[in-house]
Design a protein around this motif. Sequence first.
Motif, PDB file in Angstrom:
ATOM      1  N   VAL A 143       0.939  -1.136  -0.073  1.00 38.22           N
ATOM      2  CA  VAL A 143       0.100   0.052  -0.072  1.00 38.22           C
ATOM      3  C   VAL A 143       0.825   1.335  -0.008  1.00 38.22           C
ATOM      4  N   LEU A 144       0.626   2.182  -0.858  1.00 42.28           N
ATOM      5  CA  LEU A 144       1.500   3.367  -1.103  1.00 42.28           C
ATOM      6  C   LEU A 144       0.760   4.281  -0.453  1.00 42.28           C
ATOM      7  N   VAL A 145       1.089   4.796   0.833  1.00 40.04           N
ATOM      8  CA  VAL A 145       0.301   5.832   1.492  1.00 40.04           C
ATOM      9  C   VAL A 145       0.975   7.081   1.141  1.00 40.04           C
ATOM     10  N   VAL A 146       0.121   8.110   0.900  1.00 41.24           N
ATOM     11  CA  VAL A 146       0.541   9.545   0.114  1.00 41.24           C
ATOM     12  C   VAL A 146      -0.213  10.469   1.207  1.00 41.24           C
ATOM     13  N   ALA A 147       0.678  11.396   1.712  1.00 37.27           N
ATOM     14  CA  ALA A 147       0.239  12.457   2.544  1.00 37.27           C
ATOM     15  C   ALA A 147       0.977  13.996   2.046  1.00 37.27           C
ATOM     16  N   GLU A 148       0.373  15.100   2.390  1.00 35.19           N
ATOM     17  CA  GLU A 148       1.069  16.189   2.077  1.00 35.19           C
ATOM     18  C   GLU A 148       1.664  16.905   3.440  1.00 35.19           C
ATOM     19  N   PRO A 149       2.532  17.817   3.576  1.00 35.85           N
ATOM     20  CA  PRO A 149       2.891  18.312   4.773  1.00 35.85           C
ATOM     21  C   PRO A 149       1.795  19.194   5.490  1.00 35.85           C
ATOM     22  N   VAL A 167       4.452   1.617   2.248  1.00 32.43           N
ATOM     23  CA  VAL A 167       5.441   2.578   1.921  1.00 32.43           C
ATOM     24  C   VAL A 167       4.773   3.962   1.873  1.00 32.43           C
ATOM     25  N   ALA A 168       5.326   5.023   2.274  1.00 35.42           N
ATOM     26  CA  ALA A 168       4.754   6.244   2.521  1.00 35.42           C
ATOM     27  C   ALA A 168       5.646   7.178   1.381  1.00 35.42           C
ATOM     28  N   ALA A 169       4.651   8.031   0.828  1.00 34.22           N
ATOM     29  CA  ALA A 169       5.418   9.566   0.342  1.00 34.22           C
ATOM     30  C   ALA A 169       4.815  10.582   1.243  1.00 34.22           C
ATOM     31  N   LEU A 170       5.703  11.637   1.523  1.00 32.99           N
ATOM     32  CA  LEU A 170       5.215  12.889   2.093  1.00 32.99           C
ATOM     33  C   LEU A 170       5.468  13.857   0.666  1.00 32.99           C
ATOM     34  N   ASN A 171       4.269  13.931   0.093  1.00 29.60           N
ATOM     35  CA  ASN A 171       4.339  14.539  -1.206  1.00 29.60           C
ATOM     36  C   ASN A 171       3.930  16.079  -1.037  1.00 29.60           C
ATOM     37  N   CYS A 172       4.718  16.743  -2.166  1.00 29.66           N
ATOM     38  CA  CYS A 172       4.285  18.402  -2.234  1.00 29.66           C
ATOM     39  C   CYS A 172       3.565  18.654  -3.438  1.00 29.66           C
ATOM     40  N   PRO A 173       2.187  18.500  -3.421  1.00 30.89           N
ATOM     41  CA  PRO A 173       1.670  18.681  -4.866  1.00 30.89           C
ATOM     42  C   PRO A 173       1.372  20.135  -5.199  1.00 30.89           C
ATOM     43  N   ARG A 174       1.772  20.927  -4.035  1.00 32.82           N
ATOM     44  CA  ARG A 174       1.915  22.484  -4.545  1.00 32.82           C
ATOM     45  C   ARG A 174       3.072  22.905  -3.310  1.00 32.82           C
ATOM     46  N   PRO A 175       3.582  24.170  -3.956  1.00 35.79           N
ATOM     47  CA  PRO A 175       4.784  24.855  -3.214  1.00 35.79           C
ATOM     48  C   PRO A 175       4.713  24.664  -1.602  1.00 35.79           C
ATOM     49  N   THR A 177       7.091  25.780   1.760  1.00 34.92           N
ATOM     50  CA  THR A 177       8.462  26.363   2.397  1.00 34.92           C
ATOM     51  C   THR A 177       9.347  25.342   2.835  1.00 34.92           C
ATOM     52  N   GLN A 178      10.790  25.225   2.987  1.00 30.94           N
ATOM     53  CA  GLN A 178      11.445  24.289   3.169  1.00 30.94           C
ATOM     54  C   GLN A 178      11.167  23.980   4.793  1.00 30.94           C
ATOM     55  N   MET A 179      10.897  25.121   5.729  1.00 26.43           N
ATOM     56  CA  MET A 179      10.595  24.878   7.008  1.00 26.43           C
ATOM     57  C   MET A 179       9.212  24.085   7.268  1.00 26.43           C
ATOM     58  N   VAL A 180       8.258  24.237   6.452  1.00 27.15           N
ATOM     59  CA  VAL A 180       7.173  23.382   6.564  1.00 27.15           C
ATOM     60  C   VAL A 180       7.518  22.106   6.147  1.00 27.15           C
ATOM     61  N   VAL A 181       8.297  21.584   5.385  1.00 29.05           N
ATOM     62  CA  VAL A 181       8.395  20.206   4.877  1.00 29.05           C
ATOM     63  C   VAL A 181       9.292  19.861   6.075  1.00 29.05           C
ATOM     64  N   GLU A 182      10.105  20.455   6.387  1.00 30.87           N
ATOM     65  CA  GLU A 182      11.152  20.009   7.530  1.00 30.87           C
ATOM     66  C   GLU A 182      10.321  19.496   8.857  1.00 30.87           C
ATOM     67  N   TYR A 184       7.220  18.918   8.862  1.00 34.26           N
ATOM     68  CA  TYR A 184       6.369  17.606   8.886  1.00 34.26           C
ATOM     69  C   TYR A 184       7.089  16.210   8.742  1.00 34.26           C
ATOM     70  N   LYS A 185       8.384  16.538   8.208  1.00 32.61           N
ATOM     71  CA  LYS A 185       9.308  15.395   8.278  1.00 32.61           C
ATOM     72  C   LYS A 185       9.377  14.732   9.471  1.00 32.61           C
ATOM     73  N   LYS A 186       9.525  15.525  10.669  1.00 30.72           N
ATOM     74  CA  LYS A 186       9.481  15.156  12.017  1.00 30.72           C
ATOM     75  C   LYS A 186       8.338  14.301  12.318  1.00 30.72           C
ATOM     76  N   TYR A 187       7.226  14.536  11.901  1.00 34.99           N
ATOM     77  CA  TYR A 187       5.823  13.935  12.130  1.00 34.99           C
ATOM     78  C   TYR A 187       5.963  12.571  11.548  1.00 34.99           C
ATOM     79  N   MET A 188       6.486  12.515  10.245  1.00 37.69           N
ATOM     80  CA  MET A 188       6.800  11.216   9.453  1.00 37.69           C
ATOM     81  C   MET A 188       7.788  10.414   9.983  1.00 37.69           C
ATOM     82  N   ASP A 189       8.837  10.759  10.568  1.00 41.27           N
ATOM     83  CA  ASP A 189       9.923  10.291  11.403  1.00 41.27           C
ATOM     84  C   ASP A 189       9.352   9.323  12.365  1.00 41.27           C
ATOM     85  N   VAL A 190       8.203   9.706  13.248  1.00 42.93           N
ATOM     86  CA  VAL A 190       7.764   9.083  14.378  1.00 42.93           C
ATOM     87  C   VAL A 190       6.913   8.148  13.887  1.00 42.93           C
ATOM     88  N   PHE A 191       6.165   8.240  12.660  1.00 40.31           N
ATOM     89  CA  PHE A 191       5.422   7.095  12.245  1.00 40.31           C
ATOM     90  C   PHE A 191       6.460   6.126  11.499  1.00 40.31           C
TER      91      PHE A 191
END
Length: 241
Positions: A143-149, A167-175, A177-182, A184-191
């Motif tokens: 299952v490919l799980v797709v979430a945005e930040p 398998v998961a993707a933290l996908n950016c379907p729109r612009p 900022t790098q700060m926002v992506v970083e 939500y990467k911390k959220y993804m790291d927990v999962f």
Amino acid sequence: MIISTFSGSKGGVGKTTLAISIGIVSAIQRIPTLIVDSSSEGGATSYLLGASAEPPFLSDLDPGSDDIARALRRVPVLDEDAGVELVVAVNSSRGIRGLGDVDKLAERIRALNYPVTIIDVPALTDRDAVLRYLPFFEISDTVLVVAEPSTASIRSAMVTFSGKRVVAALNCPRPYTQMVVELYKKYMDVFARRYNIPYVVVPYSRAISLLSSDRLNILSYVEPGFVQAVTELAKLVLSKK
């Protein structure tokens, strides 16, 4: 191998774009690949065949019929002499009835026995929708799980599937900022640590708007970071480990 996409109740996160991109990566490697468009909105069908795809659609088929081949269309990813085979099981917003017996359809799809099958599942807005599409997840290996930040998207998408590789993707379907992506990467790291789910951050690419039936080899147009991320995601999704 059968892969299904999932984003929980959150739509617009880029499931269809990633499903098609992974399908193209697979097909370019000379692996016969089937993309199943299970959404009545027909997003994958429109990208792969244009807005004027002709019936029959999956929603037109008799649920008891074995003739799923009538809804399959071959799509030229590269020139037709290159030996690249990408096939789409088409659907469309014109299919007012939606899919019939999903359980029987899932069995028909599995019986086609493509080396790679990617089922693009729509956002599942309520419990009834989850139960309705459950047969697609049951036949899937991954299952490919797709979430945005965003908090809502990650909470909706990041669930486990009993007995299934995720398998998961933290996908950016729109612009973003790098700060926002970083953040939500911390959220993804927990999962990822808690449930042993590998994930890839897919950056936004302006060239994604070029994805259409006329320009399917989108990897020729997008930024190198997007190509690298999608290639890494494809390797994870297509891996049997």
